[in-house]
Design a protein around this motif. Structure first.
Motif, mmCIF file in Angstrom:
data_model
loop_
_atom_site.group_PDB
_atom_site.id
_atom_site.type_symbol
_atom_site.label_atom_id
_atom_site.label_comp_id
_atom_site.label_asym_id
_atom_site.label_seq_id
_atom_site.Cartn_x
_atom_site.Cartn_y
_atom_site.Cartn_z
ATOM 1 N N ALA A 10 -25.431 34.421 -75.175
ATOM 2 C CA ALA A 10 -24.718 33.143 -75.103
ATOM 3 C C ALA A 10 -25.469 32.136 -76.009
ATOM 4 O O ALA A 10 -24.837 31.397 -76.909
ATOM 5 N N LEU A 11 -26.802 31.884 -75.977
ATOM 6 C CA LEU A 11 -27.394 31.124 -76.729
ATOM 7 C C LEU A 11 -27.171 31.506 -78.238
ATOM 8 O O LEU A 11 -27.151 30.558 -79.036
ATOM 9 N N GLY A 12 -27.677 32.721 -78.604
ATOM 10 C CA GLY A 12 -27.350 33.331 -79.909
ATOM 11 C C GLY A 12 -25.966 33.051 -80.349
ATOM 12 O O GLY A 12 -25.698 32.306 -81.630
ATOM 13 N N ALA A 13 -24.699 33.083 -79.563
ATOM 14 C CA ALA A 13 -23.390 32.745 -79.795
ATOM 15 C C ALA A 13 -23.195 31.549 -80.314
ATOM 16 O O ALA A 13 -22.681 30.871 -81.159
ATOM 17 N N MET A 14 -23.842 30.431 -79.394
ATOM 18 C CA MET A 14 -23.515 29.099 -79.465
ATOM 19 C C MET A 14 -24.305 28.515 -81.011
ATOM 20 O O MET A 14 -23.816 27.865 -81.431
ATOM 21 N N GLN A 33 -24.743 38.141 -84.475
ATOM 22 C CA GLN A 33 -25.764 38.160 -83.293
ATOM 23 C C GLN A 33 -26.032 39.459 -82.478
ATOM 24 O O GLN A 33 -26.735 39.351 -81.713
ATOM 25 N N GLU A 34 -25.489 40.620 -83.117
ATOM 26 C CA GLU A 34 -25.787 41.803 -82.630
ATOM 27 C C GLU A 34 -25.512 41.811 -80.907
ATOM 28 O O GLU A 34 -26.424 42.301 -80.273
ATOM 29 N N ILE A 35 -24.166 41.506 -80.476
ATOM 30 C CA ILE A 35 -23.889 41.531 -79.179
ATOM 31 C C ILE A 35 -22.905 42.478 -79.147
ATOM 32 O O ILE A 35 -22.047 42.479 -79.855
ATOM 33 N N PRO A 36 -22.915 43.292 -77.937
ATOM 34 C CA PRO A 36 -21.749 44.392 -77.773
ATOM 35 C C PRO A 36 -20.484 43.563 -77.818
ATOM 36 O O PRO A 36 -20.413 42.658 -77.229
ATOM 37 N N ARG A 37 -19.409 43.991 -78.367
ATOM 38 C CA ARG A 37 -18.234 43.380 -78.572
ATOM 39 C C ARG A 37 -17.583 42.923 -77.235
ATOM 40 O O ARG A 37 -17.277 41.602 -76.990
ATOM 41 N N ARG A 38 -17.534 43.732 -76.258
ATOM 42 C CA ARG A 38 -16.655 43.366 -75.049
ATOM 43 C C ARG A 38 -17.576 42.258 -74.268
ATOM 44 O O ARG A 38 -17.098 41.398 -73.723
ATOM 45 N N PHE A 39 -18.928 42.386 -74.410
ATOM 46 C CA PHE A 39 -19.857 41.532 -73.751
ATOM 47 C C PHE A 39 -19.446 40.118 -74.427
ATOM 48 O O PHE A 39 -19.528 39.280 -73.747
ATOM 49 N N CYS A 40 -19.738 40.436 -75.658
ATOM 50 C CA CYS A 40 -19.344 38.947 -76.604
ATOM 51 C C CYS A 40 -18.156 38.194 -76.067
ATOM 52 O O CYS A 40 -18.086 37.034 -75.912
ATOM 53 N N ASP A 41 -17.054 39.057 -75.852
ATOM 54 C CA ASP A 41 -15.677 38.454 -75.558
ATOM 55 C C ASP A 41 -15.855 37.818 -74.175
ATOM 56 O O ASP A 41 -15.269 36.928 -73.972
ATOM 57 N N ASN A 42 -16.680 38.538 -73.205
ATOM 58 C CA ASN A 42 -16.660 37.959 -71.892
ATOM 59 C C ASN A 42 -17.467 36.592 -71.923
ATOM 60 O O ASN A 42 -17.134 35.903 -71.140
ATOM 61 N N ILE A 43 -18.695 36.523 -72.774
ATOM 62 C CA ILE A 43 -19.687 35.678 -72.718
ATOM 63 C C ILE A 43 -18.668 34.499 -73.178
ATOM 64 O O ILE A 43 -18.837 33.169 -72.914
ATOM 65 N N LEU A 44 -17.935 34.388 -74.347
ATOM 66 C CA LEU A 44 -17.306 33.374 -75.135
ATOM 67 C C LEU A 44 -16.234 32.889 -74.110
ATOM 68 O O LEU A 44 -15.795 31.837 -74.116
ATOM 69 N N HIS A 45 -15.364 33.810 -73.447
ATOM 70 C CA HIS A 45 -14.308 33.290 -72.532
ATOM 71 C C HIS A 45 -15.120 32.330 -71.293
ATOM 72 O O HIS A 45 -14.586 31.284 -71.109
ATOM 73 N N GLN A 46 -16.238 32.914 -70.960
ATOM 74 C CA GLN A 46 -17.056 32.033 -69.994
ATOM 75 C C GLN A 46 -17.499 30.708 -70.306
ATOM 76 O O GLN A 46 -17.363 29.699 -69.728
ATOM 77 N N LEU A 47 -17.813 30.805 -71.661
ATOM 78 C CA LEU A 47 -18.261 29.396 -72.390
ATOM 79 C C LEU A 47 -17.005 28.582 -72.583
ATOM 80 O O LEU A 47 -17.018 27.294 -72.318
ATOM 81 N N ARG A 48 -15.941 29.117 -72.915
ATOM 82 C CA ARG A 48 -14.783 28.307 -73.139
ATOM 83 C C ARG A 48 -14.267 27.835 -71.906
ATOM 84 O O ARG A 48 -13.727 26.734 -71.681
ATOM 85 N N ARG A 49 -14.265 28.464 -70.833
ATOM 86 C CA ARG A 49 -13.865 28.063 -69.519
ATOM 87 C C ARG A 49 -14.621 27.008 -69.015
ATOM 88 O O ARG A 49 -14.123 26.080 -68.332
ATOM 89 N N ALA A 50 -15.976 26.934 -69.122
ATOM 90 C CA ALA A 50 -16.935 26.139 -68.831
ATOM 91 C C ALA A 50 -16.902 24.773 -69.696
ATOM 92 O O ALA A 50 -17.397 23.635 -69.408
ATOM 93 N N GLY A 51 -15.955 24.752 -70.941
ATOM 94 C CA GLY A 51 -15.716 23.421 -71.617
ATOM 95 C C GLY A 51 -16.719 23.351 -72.677
ATOM 96 O O GLY A 51 -16.676 22.369 -73.352
#
Length: 135
Positions: A10-14, A33-51
């Motif tokens: 998440a920090l790498g994506a941000m 960022q060398e993040i597994p794609r499905r994991f990346c999608d989940n993390i981005l969704h979580q960060l988006r939901r958190a604003g």
């Protein structure tokens, strides 16, 4: 303090988004960022939901920071991915003073991580990438 793989990703994506000048597609974030794609999608969704992120679908879409990098602290991201840290179990008898020490340690960790923003990390990376001064 332990930092999970989810939080590291998440920090790498941000940080990738903090350096971007336009929206970035999830697949690009995952690849760079060398993040597994499905994991990346989940993390981005979580960060988006958190604003912390905004997103838009389509060829000109992608993800971008919801606030300037100087207004997003590392602690903001860590709280989203790690949640609240549970209280330490009570220490019995002679070890009882450790509870106060653990509280102070958590307080210092939180203060430090609340002070450091994405912009600070980006600037530190820029300083690290700069050629060494002759001398």
């Amino acid at each position: 303090m332990r930092i999970s793989a989810r939080t590291q990703y998440a920090l790498g994506a941000m940080l990738a988004l903090a350096t971007a000048d336009r929206p970035v597609h999830a697949e690009r974030i995952a690849a760079t960022q060398e993040i597994p794609r499905r994991f990346c999608d989940n993390i981005l969704h979580q960060l988006r939901r958190a604003g912390l992120l905004r997103s838009q679908r389509g060829p000109d879409g992608g993800y971008w920071l919801a606030r300037p990098p100087g207004e997003i602290a590392l602690a903001d991201v860590i709280r989203v991915t790690e949640g609240a840290e549970p209280d330490a179990r009570p220490f019995p008898r002679a070890a009882a003073p450790l509870a106060a020490i653990w509280d102070r340690l958590r307080s210092h960790e939180n203060a430090l991580l609340s002070e450091i923003t994405l912009a600070d990390v980006v600037a530190a990376g820029d300083d690290h990438d700069a050629p060494a001064e002759p001398g």
